[in-house]
Design an enzyme around this catalytic site. Sequence first.
Site, PDB file in Angstrom:
ATOM      1  N   ASN A 128       0.846  -1.299  -0.023  1.00  0.00           N
ATOM      2  CA  ASN A 128       0.034  -0.005   0.103  1.00  0.00           C
ATOM      3  C   ASN A 128       0.905   1.475  -0.029  1.00  0.00           C
ATOM      4  O   ASN A 128       0.702   2.010   0.778  1.00  0.00           O
ATOM      5  CB  ASN A 128      -0.719   0.014   1.135  1.00  0.00           C
ATOM      6  CG  ASN A 128      -2.306   0.953   1.130  1.00  0.00           C
ATOM      7  OD1 ASN A 128      -2.240   1.929   0.852  1.00  0.00           O
ATOM      8  ND2 ASN A 128      -3.272   0.117   0.870  1.00  0.00           N
ATOM      9  N   ARG A 179       3.661  -0.087   8.898  1.00  0.00           N
ATOM     10  CA  ARG A 179       4.387  -1.312   8.724  1.00  0.00           C
ATOM     11  C   ARG A 179       5.446  -1.671   9.790  1.00  0.00           C
ATOM     12  O   ARG A 179       6.179  -2.396   9.593  1.00  0.00           O
ATOM     13  CB  ARG A 179       5.133  -1.056   7.319  1.00  0.00           C
ATOM     14  CG  ARG A 179       3.967  -0.778   6.087  1.00  0.00           C
ATOM     15  CD  ARG A 179       4.625  -0.214   4.870  1.00  0.00           C
ATOM     16  NE  ARG A 179       3.861   0.406   3.943  1.00  0.00           N
ATOM     17  CZ  ARG A 179       3.086   1.610   4.210  1.00  0.00           C
ATOM     18  NH1 ARG A 179       3.733   2.315   5.036  1.00  0.00           N
ATOM     19  NH2 ARG A 179       2.341   2.173   3.435  1.00  0.00           N
ATOM     20  N   LYS A 219       1.446 -11.446  -2.125  1.00  0.00           N
ATOM     21  CA  LYS A 219       2.333 -10.667  -3.194  1.00  0.00           C
ATOM     22  C   LYS A 219       3.696 -10.210  -2.666  1.00  0.00           C
ATOM     23  O   LYS A 219       4.714 -10.566  -3.112  1.00  0.00           O
ATOM     24  CB  LYS A 219       1.421  -9.367  -3.133  1.00  0.00           C
ATOM     25  CG  LYS A 219       2.268  -8.030  -3.623  1.00  0.00           C
ATOM     26  CD  LYS A 219       2.483  -8.316  -5.092  1.00  0.00           C
ATOM     27  CE  LYS A 219       2.978  -7.177  -5.870  1.00  0.00           C
ATOM     28  NZ  LYS A 219       4.081  -6.599  -5.538  1.00  0.00           N
ATOM     29  N   ASP A 238      -2.872 -19.100 -10.757  1.00  0.00           N
ATOM     30  CA  ASP A 238      -4.351 -18.992 -10.710  1.00  0.00           C
ATOM     31  C   ASP A 238      -4.602 -17.856  -9.786  1.00  0.00           C
ATOM     32  O   ASP A 238      -5.501 -17.107 -10.151  1.00  0.00           O
ATOM     33  CB  ASP A 238      -4.997 -20.227 -10.517  1.00  0.00           C
ATOM     34  CG  ASP A 238      -4.493 -20.958  -9.301  1.00  0.00           C
ATOM     35  OD1 ASP A 238      -3.136 -20.607  -8.942  1.00  0.00           O
ATOM     36  OD2 ASP A 238      -5.367 -21.622  -8.844  1.00  0.00           O
ATOM     37  N   GLN A 276       6.013  -9.901 -14.092  1.00  0.00           N
ATOM     38  CA  GLN A 276       6.188 -10.877 -13.183  1.00  0.00           C
ATOM     39  C   GLN A 276       5.291 -11.857 -13.053  1.00  0.00           C
ATOM     40  O   GLN A 276       5.473 -13.141 -12.853  1.00  0.00           O
ATOM     41  CB  GLN A 276       5.910 -10.101 -11.731  1.00  0.00           C
ATOM     42  CG  GLN A 276       7.248  -9.515 -11.213  1.00  0.00           C
ATOM     43  CD  GLN A 276       6.821  -8.569  -9.881  1.00  0.00           C
ATOM     44  OE1 GLN A 276       6.156  -8.824  -9.144  1.00  0.00           O
ATOM     45  NE2 GLN A 276       7.539  -7.358  -9.935  1.00  0.00           N
ATOM     46  N   PHE A 280       5.970 -15.945 -13.901  1.00  0.00           N
ATOM     47  CA  PHE A 280       5.689 -16.878 -12.986  1.00  0.00           C
ATOM     48  C   PHE A 280       4.957 -17.929 -13.851  1.00  0.00           C
ATOM     49  O   PHE A 280       5.308 -19.208 -13.762  1.00  0.00           O
ATOM     50  CB  PHE A 280       4.494 -16.530 -11.989  1.00  0.00           C
ATOM     51  CG  PHE A 280       5.137 -15.438 -10.992  1.00  0.00           C
ATOM     52  CD1 PHE A 280       4.090 -14.782 -10.078  1.00  0.00           C
ATOM     53  CD2 PHE A 280       6.181 -15.501 -10.800  1.00  0.00           C
ATOM     54  CE1 PHE A 280       4.641 -13.983  -9.098  1.00  0.00           C
ATOM     55  CE2 PHE A 280       7.129 -14.575  -9.622  1.00  0.00           C
ATOM     56  CZ  PHE A 280       6.066 -13.766  -9.147  1.00  0.00           C
TER      57      PHE A 280
END
Length: 292
Positions: A128, A179, A219, A238, A276, A280
């Site tokens: 974020n 964080r 993520k 997926d 990315q 993958f």
Amino acid sequence: MEYKYIDNKIIMSTFNSFDIEQILECGQCFRFEKLLEKHYQIIAHNRVLYIKQDISGKNEIEFYPCSKEDFENIWIDYFDLKRDYLKIKEILYANDIVMRDAIDFAPGIRILNQQPFETLISFIISQNNRIPQIKRVIKNISEKYGARIKDTDCFAFPTLSQLLRADIDGLMECRSGFRAKYIMDAVQKLNDESVNINAELSTYDLKRSLMQIKGVGTKVADCVLLFGFGRYEYFPTDVWVKRIMQHFYFNNVETPIADIHEFAFKRYGELAGFAQQYLFHYARQFPDTFLQ
DNA sequence: GCCCAGGTATAAA
DNA sequence: TTTATACATGGG
């Protein structure tokens, strides 16, 4: 890949898939400063390195200050110079129209091999958040807790034991925001070994370990695995597809590829995330290529 | 002021 | 299992 060493400088002939701007600005790393066009300073591996890519057609890239030993022992691996991106791109090009355009758009991207601990904390900070702010926080943390790099004004990212001296207030002063508690959780769990992220672990176990840290979800874990551990072989593609579809298109299944495409190419960062995802995807389909 | 950022934890349905 | 909301901070 050919290079020569002259006067504390490595001069490498440009080869396919090396564009320093695309490599650094695509959202995979945060400790770099742009000096001029395709001329950057990076901080990694306790060193300050300048990279200057010739833009007048001489097909040369300079790395300095840099000994022959550092280039061979550190930077070849860091810039992933031994991997055959041409071959990878050929396969992507032949098999996917979106990746084809991604390659046309930014053919010079390489996946950097960054240091795991720094990568973990950096991507915890990334959540974020925006790249300029992420860079600022990492710089603040380095200057507050890390060691000065010899003969420079720059600070290395702190080691685990150096970050043990941090606390919530100190990390808040670095502007890490909410964080800070996640960073503390990571440091504590790695230190008391309740979470183990050594490179011996399988990708699956590594991901499970990483996600035991507060503030590390899918993520962040995938970014740490890819950029910090060079792991790309067993990602839940997926899930990524679903996340992207939900985030940008909700239930519009009419022309999703075209819409993703338009969005993805607006900026490097978006392209990188998108690339990315596709890396993958294809890494799983063609593991032999990606595993060299 | 208001909105938002390639996220995640948390509570609630 | 899925969905809504808060979160620190800074920039548009």
